[in-house]
Scaffold this motif. Structure first.
Motif, PDB file in Angstrom:
ATOM      1  N   ARG A 139       0.839  -1.207   0.000  1.00 23.45           N
ATOM      2  CA  ARG A 139       0.000   0.000   0.000  1.00 23.45           C
ATOM      3  C   ARG A 139       0.871   1.252   0.000  1.00 23.45           C
ATOM      4  NH1 ARG A 139      -4.033  -2.644   4.336  1.00 23.45           N
ATOM      5  NH2 ARG A 139      -2.059  -3.569   4.893  1.00 23.45           N
ATOM      6  N   LYS A 140       1.963   1.178   0.767  1.00 26.68           N
ATOM      7  CA  LYS A 140       2.907   2.305   0.762  1.00 26.68           C
ATOM      8  C   LYS A 140       3.520   2.461  -0.619  1.00 26.68           C
ATOM      9  CE  LYS A 140       3.595   4.599   4.588  1.00 26.68           C
ATOM     10  NZ  LYS A 140       3.547   6.064   4.555  1.00 26.68           N
ATOM     11  N   PHE A 183       1.132   3.963  -2.888  1.00 26.99           N
ATOM     12  CA  PHE A 183       0.955   5.390  -2.600  1.00 26.99           C
ATOM     13  C   PHE A 183       2.033   6.212  -3.304  1.00 26.99           C
ATOM     14  CE2 PHE A 183       2.010   9.087  -0.023  1.00 26.99           C
ATOM     15  CZ  PHE A 183       0.785   9.708   0.050  1.00 26.99           C
ATOM     16  N   ALA A 240      -2.675  -3.175  -5.213  1.00 25.46           N
ATOM     17  CA  ALA A 240      -2.805  -2.693  -3.845  1.00 25.46           C
ATOM     18  C   ALA A 240      -4.160  -2.029  -3.634  1.00 25.46           C
ATOM     19  CB  ALA A 240      -1.684  -1.726  -3.530  1.00 25.46           C
ATOM     20  N   TYR A 241      -4.681  -1.392  -4.692  1.00 25.20           N
ATOM     21  CA  TYR A 241      -5.976  -0.730  -4.543  1.00 25.20           C
ATOM     22  C   TYR A 241      -7.131  -1.622  -4.994  1.00 25.20           C
ATOM     23  CZ  TYR A 241      -3.317   3.495  -3.653  1.00 25.20           C
ATOM     24  OH  TYR A 241      -2.476   4.413  -3.094  1.00 25.20           O
ATOM     25  N   HIS A 246      -9.269 -11.986   2.178  1.00 18.11           N
ATOM     26  CA  HIS A 246     -10.590 -11.539   2.569  1.00 18.11           C
ATOM     27  C   HIS A 246     -10.946 -10.234   1.878  1.00 18.11           C
ATOM     28  CE1 HIS A 246     -13.936 -11.714   5.453  1.00 18.11           C
ATOM     29  NE2 HIS A 246     -13.987 -10.439   5.151  1.00 18.11           N
ATOM     30  N   ARG A 247      -9.968  -9.382   1.766  1.00 13.70           N
ATOM     31  CA  ARG A 247     -10.242  -8.084   1.183  1.00 13.70           C
ATOM     32  C   ARG A 247     -10.704  -8.222  -0.267  1.00 13.70           C
ATOM     33  NH1 ARG A 247      -5.386  -4.472   1.901  1.00 13.70           N
ATOM     34  NH2 ARG A 247      -4.638  -5.739   0.194  1.00 13.70           N
ATOM     35  N   VAL A 279     -14.416  -9.210  -0.487  1.00 10.22           N
ATOM     36  CA  VAL A 279     -15.431  -8.186  -0.252  1.00 10.22           C
ATOM     37  C   VAL A 279     -15.651  -7.392  -1.530  1.00 10.22           C
ATOM     38  CG1 VAL A 279     -15.921  -6.106   1.047  1.00 10.22           C
ATOM     39  CG2 VAL A 279     -14.815  -8.018   2.155  1.00 10.22           C
ATOM     40  N   GLN A 286     -15.197   0.733   1.459  1.00  3.52           N
ATOM     41  CA  GLN A 286     -15.326   2.178   1.354  1.00  3.52           C
ATOM     42  C   GLN A 286     -14.045   2.825   0.870  1.00  3.52           C
ATOM     43  OE1 GLN A 286     -18.172   3.780   1.502  1.00  3.52           O
ATOM     44  NE2 GLN A 286     -19.035   1.743   1.669  1.00  3.52           N
ATOM     45  N   TRP A 287     -13.096   2.023   0.449  1.00  2.00           N
ATOM     46  CA  TRP A 287     -11.939   2.616  -0.225  1.00  2.00           C
ATOM     47  C   TRP A 287     -12.321   2.977  -1.651  1.00  2.00           C
ATOM     48  CZ3 TRP A 287      -8.813   4.089   3.234  1.00  2.00           C
ATOM     49  CH2 TRP A 287      -8.451   3.290   4.314  1.00  2.00           C
ATOM     50  N   MET A 313     -13.454   5.407  -2.947  1.00  4.53           N
ATOM     51  CA  MET A 313     -13.010   6.713  -3.422  1.00  4.53           C
ATOM     52  C   MET A 313     -11.601   6.614  -3.994  1.00  4.53           C
ATOM     53  SD  MET A 313     -12.201  10.155  -1.426  1.00  4.53           S
ATOM     54  CE  MET A 313     -13.700  10.926  -0.883  1.00  4.53           C
ATOM     55  N   LEU A 314     -10.735   5.910  -3.271  1.00  6.26           N
ATOM     56  CA  LEU A 314      -9.379   5.721  -3.777  1.00  6.26           C
ATOM     57  C   LEU A 314      -9.407   4.985  -5.099  1.00  6.26           C
ATOM     58  CD1 LEU A 314      -7.371   4.431  -0.702  1.00  6.26           C
ATOM     59  CD2 LEU A 314      -8.150   6.714  -1.229  1.00  6.26           C
ATOM     60  N   VAL A 373     -10.457   7.116  -7.875  1.00  2.45           N
ATOM     61  CA  VAL A 373      -9.433   8.094  -8.238  1.00  2.45           C
ATOM     62  C   VAL A 373      -8.348   7.428  -9.065  1.00  2.45           C
ATOM     63  CG1 VAL A 373      -7.590   9.515  -7.295  1.00  2.45           C
ATOM     64  CG2 VAL A 373      -9.862   9.641  -6.301  1.00  2.45           C
ATOM     65  N   VAL A 374      -7.938   6.249  -8.617  1.00  2.00           N
ATOM     66  CA  VAL A 374      -6.869   5.558  -9.338  1.00  2.00           C
ATOM     67  C   VAL A 374      -7.324   5.213 -10.748  1.00  2.00           C
ATOM     68  CG1 VAL A 374      -5.528   3.441  -9.418  1.00  2.00           C
ATOM     69  CG2 VAL A 374      -5.762   4.676  -7.278  1.00  2.00           C
ATOM     70  N   ARG A 413      -9.582   6.646 -12.458  1.00  2.00           N
ATOM     71  CA  ARG A 413      -9.725   7.863 -13.255  1.00  2.00           C
ATOM     72  C   ARG A 413      -8.358   8.323 -13.747  1.00  2.00           C
ATOM     73  NH1 ARG A 413     -13.792  10.662 -10.036  1.00  2.00           N
ATOM     74  NH2 ARG A 413     -12.101  11.665  -8.924  1.00  2.00           N
ATOM     75  N   ASN A 433     -10.579  -6.317   8.602  1.00  2.88           N
ATOM     76  CA  ASN A 433     -10.435  -6.762   7.220  1.00  2.88           C
ATOM     77  C   ASN A 433      -9.935  -5.647   6.315  1.00  2.88           C
ATOM     78  OD1 ASN A 433     -11.511  -9.205   8.005  1.00  2.88           O
ATOM     79  ND2 ASN A 433     -13.582  -8.451   7.706  1.00  2.88           N
ATOM     80  N   PRO A 487     -12.612   0.361   5.602  1.00  2.00           N
ATOM     81  CA  PRO A 487     -13.060   1.454   6.454  1.00  2.00           C
ATOM     82  C   PRO A 487     -14.539   1.293   6.794  1.00  2.00           C
ATOM     83  CG  PRO A 487     -12.668   2.232   4.233  1.00  2.00           C
ATOM     84  CD  PRO A 487     -12.259   0.809   4.258  1.00  2.00           C
ATOM     85  N   GLU A 518     -15.996   6.952   8.738  1.00  2.00           N
ATOM     86  CA  GLU A 518     -15.060   8.038   8.469  1.00  2.00           C
ATOM     87  C   GLU A 518     -15.756   9.371   8.700  1.00  2.00           C
ATOM     88  OE1 GLU A 518     -14.011   8.096   4.155  1.00  2.00           O
ATOM     89  OE2 GLU A 518     -15.282   6.333   4.186  1.00  2.00           O
ATOM     90  N   GLN A 563      -7.303  10.098   2.206  1.00  2.00           N
ATOM     91  CA  GLN A 563      -7.623   8.670   2.135  1.00  2.00           C
ATOM     92  C   GLN A 563      -6.426   7.861   1.670  1.00  2.00           C
ATOM     93  OE1 GLN A 563     -11.022   6.883   1.004  1.00  2.00           O
ATOM     94  NE2 GLN A 563     -12.247   8.086   2.417  1.00  2.00           N
ATOM     95  N   PHE A 564      -5.742   8.417   0.678  1.00  2.00           N
ATOM     96  CA  PHE A 564      -4.567   7.691   0.178  1.00  2.00           C
ATOM     97  C   PHE A 564      -3.519   7.543   1.274  1.00  2.00           C
ATOM     98  CE2 PHE A 564      -6.068   8.566  -4.160  1.00  2.00           C
ATOM     99  CZ  PHE A 564      -5.810   7.338  -4.732  1.00  2.00           C
ATOM    100  N   HIS A 580      -4.709   5.007   3.817  1.00  2.00           N
ATOM    101  CA  HIS A 580      -4.669   3.666   3.242  1.00  2.00           C
ATOM    102  C   HIS A 580      -3.243   3.136   3.259  1.00  2.00           C
ATOM    103  CE1 HIS A 580      -4.498   0.878  -0.299  1.00  2.00           C
ATOM    104  NE2 HIS A 580      -5.561   0.393   0.319  1.00  2.00           N
ATOM    105  N   ALA A 581      -2.287   3.999   2.889  1.00  2.00           N
ATOM    106  CA  ALA A 581      -0.895   3.558   2.841  1.00  2.00           C
ATOM    107  C   ALA A 581      -0.361   3.282   4.248  1.00  2.00           C
ATOM    108  CB  ALA A 581      -0.042   4.610   2.145  1.00  2.00           C
ATOM    109  N   ASP A 632      -0.115  -0.272   6.094  1.00  2.00           N
ATOM    110  CA  ASP A 632       1.027  -1.171   5.991  1.00  2.00           C
ATOM    111  C   ASP A 632       1.908  -1.064   7.231  1.00  2.00           C
ATOM    112  OD1 ASP A 632       0.830  -2.652   3.704  1.00  2.00           O
ATOM    113  OD2 ASP A 632       1.639  -1.071   2.419  1.00  2.00           O
TER     114      ASP A 632
END
Lengths: 1126, 135
Positions: A341-342, A345, A376-377, A406-407, A410, A416-417, A419-420, A423-424, A426, B13, B16, B19, B36-37, B40-41, B44
């Protein structure tokens, strides 16, 4: 800043690889690939090329273990302003590469190469190759040359000393003090540079010695920048020296020294020129170098700290490219650490920097970098998921692999990510559009639209739709994207075969091979299904080669724009399905269920059925909501098609109507029908009177295209009360199909092909054709009620006895027949009278809208099969009765012919044996049979009465009135059927006067004032002797007894009262007497008898309760017409 | 009072479930996306860090530019993440502890499925009030 820096970078010799002359792109790549991997060249291998001209400055060069490290810079690079500071930044050698076939003139090649080399002033060695330098010795030769050049340089530097400057120094205004300081510093810097060359030459010990001197000098002159540089070099020397040794203290030492490096780079920061040039990039590089050196999961906390502080420095970086490199390196290091995720980012930060550049190449880079973040997203393209599935598994070595899994499970909406993710996507769309990659743009827009349509405004949805359309225009036709867009495609259902072409498994061992293959009852669950789950049949689907199949799918367009599906069709990966593509328009926010069809073309199991849907994307290969049955494709089967000759509409019948219908069966398949069988199913099966089994059997095998017509006789059943209620509203309304019977035709083609005997066990399945007889019953003529009427016309006393009834049954048939034929009227013999003649009155009503004609017929003797069946003559025909619509009519049936000849005790078995149940064992066989005979005779009687009708529509049928008659007869069956125990007849006796022929008197009349001899005949109808006391009375018209009393008008001789007679069983007894009538007129003679010692049968017949009650038998009245004058 | 603050609750899991913008300043859309970004990061880092300490409050664990991520990890590995630009450790710690109490009350609701989104408006109001009080 430079990419891919590490501590060892300081020890690498940069060699530029330059193309000379014209080289085809692919060839150049091949050339480059030779140099691609930079590898250490052992010093031991270059010794043959090395000539020591003077004493080497590298006193402790490790000839056995040391090595030179090459780093090839493909295509070269511009000189760095920091070359003097770190020797490894220089291009120390240039290798030219040219392609001999395209550059035959070597002179021009050399000329060009020389020109190119001028750009690399720092290059110490230049070589130009016109062939593959496959021989590693060439590299060794270059290495040796470089080594010798390094020696020369070191000598030069040691002796003369060069002025070493960095951009930092240039900016400093040269005051006199600073000039002095610079002179002081020069020595330290020279030592540092010599250390660098020692390091490049692969001699860490020498390097370390020089670095130590340099550090000392730099500290004295507070030359922090060079101090840090020397320290950095010394760390590299330390590492190379310690290579292969497992020294646990080394890491701490490196870390300690590097912190010092970073500290000193920080110290060297000069405020004045920070706007233009700054040592910051070296500090950040040092951070990255340390992070890369430490990059292990256990040290993640330290690395995060290093990288975070490096990222903090990004703001202060002047050059945007530096920032880009920094973020790339941070992202790479986080990725190495497993912090996806880092990494994502910072990759996105890189992409944003690329996008700021606003050119196509940068956009392509941005697109590529963003593609790395999708995992990651959780917005991967399908293509990348399938490609990288193995990487996913490998990459999840970290402890929380379960979490990752698991992620992904879902759905996006819940996460609710979103939005991220939006954005990605887009940004991917934007960069793809800029980069001119329509497929990537399409894929991103498709993912965005499909997964996030509820979160996108209608305007946004339209924009995405436009993006999709634009992309698809630019894509070559037939391109497929693995990411589906709209519409949503969902499997709706697999329609089972229609009942017309049902497939049944064939059991070759049995005659009825279809048995057990189809559900045999109305129950969904059958306990006899071998314990298999009930829905197993649903999971198996058989398709037939050459016959179209259908699948229902639901297409949904949840977005606010009109969606046109150009073509959607079924496809199978094996390709053995001919699809029929369809196109469809989906309005905004709508869904449609469409039928996709195709024809299987080869035998086998079908797997991976999928729908290819529009917008050039491939639909969902995994169908979620519905279980996909196992589809197997079998060779062609025969296919029977049926239709009712004269139209397939409902067969409209009136109740009781009998009609023949013709069903045409044609083989529409390509295989002959070799076995066929008809059976009935459904309700009202008895309405099918005849099935032409033989007709069907006789036409087998039915060749493809052949047709056979089967006649089937139907008899309409009676409507039930419920049906009547239903139908009462609308006449002719079609009743529920469920009440109609169906013809089941099981048929099959030939057994197996003889070609493959091993597969002989696999029998091709048979089929079942259901021909529903769509019968619609209309309420026809209906029976209202029936009751018995009696008619009492007294008989006349004549000279001859009337023929006994029972005689007619056998002897009098012929005569009666002729009479019946004449007019069919009921004839009453005056001398016999109609005493005991009963009429059955049937009341019928016609609620229909047509006229009905009733034809009533009574079969004379249905027991005599030959006559009753074979000849109409055996029937009493009655005139037709016409019943108009909405009218009712009564039909009268005389029942005169139904008296039984003998009064038998067996008829009363029930009555006089109340405890029959107990005694039933003892009851003789004959009794039982006799009782059955009575029952049979009642039924016999009823069955002889037939009410046939003919409707105004030309149809005809029979009214079922059996039950009604039975009900009517129930109360008086005995009276009607059973004879009285005694029957009486009167007869005139002519006293041997044989003038009957010329007697003028009317026959059967009696003259007054004459002695008229008479006889009374008493017939015993029972099986036992009856003793009785007979009395005869004579009454006049007024009903007065005219034999006895004071005013007796009739004289008599003989005995009239209390005559004791014994009548033998089934025989007549005669008693003679004479009457003398004084007054002419009508008289009535009545005989009566009191039975003595009556047995049980007689009692039962007389329905007496107590045994003491006298049984009184009275004969019918006989009229005597007395003529003459008073 | 923090000028920029974003509070988020992430289920075990990594989804979120709640928020809110705890900050007072009105923000532009891309800024909130950036928040959010960053959050999210930061997951980790939390993931590793949570196992190195027994404390629930992990303090500031990550930063980007001027923004700091402070995290509080519950025993059920639900993470409270606060993105802020001011250092007020005590206030943040108190905020997290009180939110934790509120969160436990949510968990006690038999109709609440752990890991699902928190939709209680009461919870929202309380959290905002806490943010005003402590941040």
């Amino acid at each position: 800043m430079e990419p891919d820096v590490s501590i060892e970078t300081s020890s690498m010799i940069r060699i530029a690889i330059l193309p000379i002359g014209e080289i085809p792109h692919q060839t150049l790549r091949d050339y480059y690939s030779i140099f691609h991997h930079h590898h250490p060249i052992p010093l031991s291998s270059i010794s043959s090329f090395y000539t020591e001209e003077q004493k080497s400055p590298f006193t402790s060069l490790p000839w056995d273990t040391g090595s030179l490290r090459f780093k090839f810079i493909l295509g070269g690079s511009p000189p760095s302003p920091w070359e003097d500071f770190q020797a490894n930044r220089k291009i120390l050698a240039v290798i030219g590469v040219f392609h001999c076939p395209l550059s035959p003139d070597l002179d021009s090649v050399i000329e060009e190469f020389d020109g190119v080399c001028k750009g690399y002033a720092s290059a110490l060695v230049t070589r130009c190759f016109g062939f593959f330098p496959c021989d590693s010795q060439l590299e060794d030769e270059i290495a040796a040359s470089l080594l010798m050049e390094f020696e020369k340089y070191v000598f030069q530097a040691e002796s003369s000393g060069t002025i070493l400057k960095t951009p930092l120094d240039l900016q400093a205004s040269l005051s006199s003090e600073e000039v002095i300081q610079a002179k002081k510093r020069r020595l330290g810097r020279a030592q540092k540079t010599i250390g660098d060359y020692c390091l490049l030459a692969g001699s860490p010990v020498d390097a370390n010695a020089h670095y130590s001197t340099a550090l000392e000098l730099a500290r004295l002159t507070t030359d922090y920048f060079w101090y840090a540089g020397a320290l950095e070099g010394s760390i590299c020397a330390l590492l190379i020296d310690q290579i292969g040794q497992n020294n646990p203290a080394l890491e701490d030492e490196v870390r300690y020294r590097f912190n010092s490096v970073i500290l000193h780079y920080k110290k060297s920061f000069i405020q004045e020129n920070s706007q233009r040039v700054s040592p910051l990039s070296f500090e950040l590089e040092a951070n990255l170098k340390l992070a890369r050196y430490l990059c292990r999961r256990e040290l993640s906390k330290d690395i995060v700290e290093l990288l975070t502080s490096a990222a903090d420095g990004a703001k202060s970086l002047i050059d945007a490219t530096d920032r880009l490199v920094l973020y790339v390196e941070i992202a790479r290091l986080f990725g190495t650490l497993g912090y996806h995720r880092k990494a994502a980012f910072f990759s996105r930060q890189v992409a944003q920097l690329y996008l700021q550049q606003d050119n196509r190449l940068a956009a392509i880079s941005a697109l590529q970098v963003l593609a790395l973040t999708t995992r990651a997203y959780c917005v991967q393209s399908r293509a990348s998921i399938s490609d990288n599935s193995h990487i996913n598994e490998v990459g999840s070595r970290n402890a929380d692999s379960g979490k990752m899994h698991h992620r992904s499970v879902v759905s996006f909406f819940e996460s609710q990510w979103s939005m991220l993710q939006m954005v990605v996507l887009r940004e991917i769309l934007l960069s793809a559009a800029r980069a001119g990659d329509p497929l990537a743009a399409w894929s991103a827009a498709a993912r965005l639209l499909r997964s996030y349509y509820p979160l996108i405004t209608p305007v946004g949805q339209n924009g995405l739709a436009r993006a999709l359309a634009n992309s698809s225009e630019r894509l070559p036709s037939g391109t497929r994207c693995s990411d589906p867009a709209l519409p949503f495609v969902r499997l709706y259902s697999f329609p089972q075969h229609s009942s017309q072409m049902d497939i049944v498994k064939r059991n070759p061992a049995r005659e009825d091979w279809w048995a057990g293959s189809a559900p045999s009852g109305p129950f969904i669950y059958t306990p006899f299904s071998n314990g298999q789950p009930n829905d197993s049949s649903k999971k198996e689907l058989i398709w037939i080669v050459g016959e179209p199949v259908q699948i229902l799918v639901e297409l949904a367009n949840p977005c606010g724009f009109n969606l046109k599906v150009d073509s959607i069709y079924l496809s199978v990966h094996s390709g053995n399905l001919d699809p029929f593509p369809i196109s469809i328009d989906l309005p905004p926010h709508s869904s449609k269920v469409v039928t996709l069809s195709g024809i299987p073309t080869s035998v086998g199991l079908l797997k991976d059925l999928c729908f290819s849907d529009p917008f050039r994307s491939c639909g969902s290969p995994r169908l979620k909501n519905i279980s996909v049955p196992n589809i197997s494709v079998v060779p062609p089967l025969p296919l029977l098609v049926s239709h009712v000759v004269g139209g397939d509409g409902a067969i409209i019948l009136y109740e009781g109507e009998i009609r023949d219908i013709y069903i045409s069966l044609a083989n529409a398949g390509t295989v002959p029908v070799e076995q066929a069988n008809i059976s009935l199913s459904g309700k009202n099966q008895d309405s099918v009177l005849s099935i032409p089994y033989e007709t069907l059997k006789s036409v087998l095998p039915l060749k493809p295209g052949a047709e056979v017509i089967l006649p089937v006789t139907l008899k309409a059943w009676k409507l039930r009360l419920v049906d009547l209620d239903n139908a009462s509203g609308i006449m002719g309304r079609q009743l529920k199909d469920s009440s109609s019977p169906s013809l089941l035709i099981h048929y099959a083609g030939p057994f197996t092909d003889f070609e493959d005997p091993p597969k002989g066990s696999v029998v091709p399945p048979g089929r079942r054709l259901v021909v529903p007889l769509n019968i619609c019953i209309l309420q026809g003529l209906s029976f209202v009620k029936a009751h018995l009427l009696s008619m009492e016309i007294p008989a006349h006393v004549g000279e001859n006895l009337p023929k006994p009834v029972y005689v007619e049954n056998s002897a009098g048939k012929e005569t009666n027949v002729s009479e019946t034929k004449m007019d069919g009227l009921v004839k009453i013999d005056l001398f016999r009278g109609s005493w005991g003649l009963r009429f059955l009155e049937l009341e019928l009503s016609n609620p229909t809208d047509v006229v009905f004609e009733i034809n009533l017929s009574v079969q004379l003797d249905s027991t005599d099969d030959k006559l009753s069946l074979g000849q109409d003559a055996a029937e009493y025909g009655y005139p037709k009765t016409r019943i108009d619509r909405d009218n009712s009519a009564r039909v009268v049936i005389p029942l005169e012919h139904f008296k039984l000849p003998i009064l038998d005790g067996s008829f009363f078995m029930k009555d006089f044996k109340p405890d029959e149940a107990a005694d039933s064992r003892n009851s003789s066989f004959s009794e039982k049979s006799a009782r059955a005979e009575l029952k049979a005779s009642v039924n016999n009687l009823i069955s002889r009465i037939k009410v046939r009708w003919q409707s105004g529509r030309g149809s005809s049928g029979e009214l079922n009135i059996k039950d009604a008659i039975k009900a009517a007869l129930k109360t008086s069956a005995m009276d009607v059927l059973l004879p009285d125990p005694l029957t009486f007849d009167f007869r005139l006796v002519r006293n041997n006067l044989s003038h009957g022929s010329n007697d003028s008197r009317p026959k059967g009349s009696v003259l007054a004032h004459n002695m008229s001899p008479m006889e009374v005949l008493v017939r015993n109808n029972s099986m036992d002797m009856i003793r009785m006391s007979l009395s005869i009375t004579c009454r006049d018209v007024a009903g007065e007894n005219c034999v006895e009393g004071t005013k007796a008008t009739v004289l008599w001789s003989g005995v009239l009262n209390g005559i004791a007679i014994e009548a033998p069983p089934l025989q007549e007894s005669k008693h003679s007497f004479s009457l003398y009538f004084l007054v002419p007129g009508e008289y009535t003679l009545v005989a009566a008898a009191v039975i003595e010692d009556a047995n049980d049968i007689l009692r039962a017949r007389a329905k007496t309760g107590s045994p003491d009650e006298p049984i009184f038998c009275r004969g019918p009245p006989f009229h005597v017409h007395v003529i003459g004058t008073a | 009072m923090a000028t920029t603050a974003c509070f988020i609750i992430v289920s075990r899991n990594d989804i979120p479930i709640y928020e809110t913008d705890a900050g007072s300043a009105t923000k532009r859309e891309d800024a909130s996306q950036m928040h959010q970004f960053i959050l999210h990061a930061a997951l980790d880092i939390v993931q590793d860090l949570a196992w190195t300490t027994s404390a629930m409050y992990l303090k500031a664990i990550d930063r980007f530019n001027d923004m700091v991520v402070s995290v509080y990890v519950t025993a059920g590995h639900t993470r409270f993440m606060l993105l802020h630009d001011s250092r007020n450790d005590d206030g943040i710690k108190s905020f997290f502890q009180e939110v934790h109490e509120l969160y436990i009350k949510i968990l006690l609701n038999p109709l609440y499925l752990p890991g699902s989104r928190i939709t209680s408006s009461h919870f929202d109001t309380k959290v905002r009030a806490l943010a005003r009080k402590y941040l």
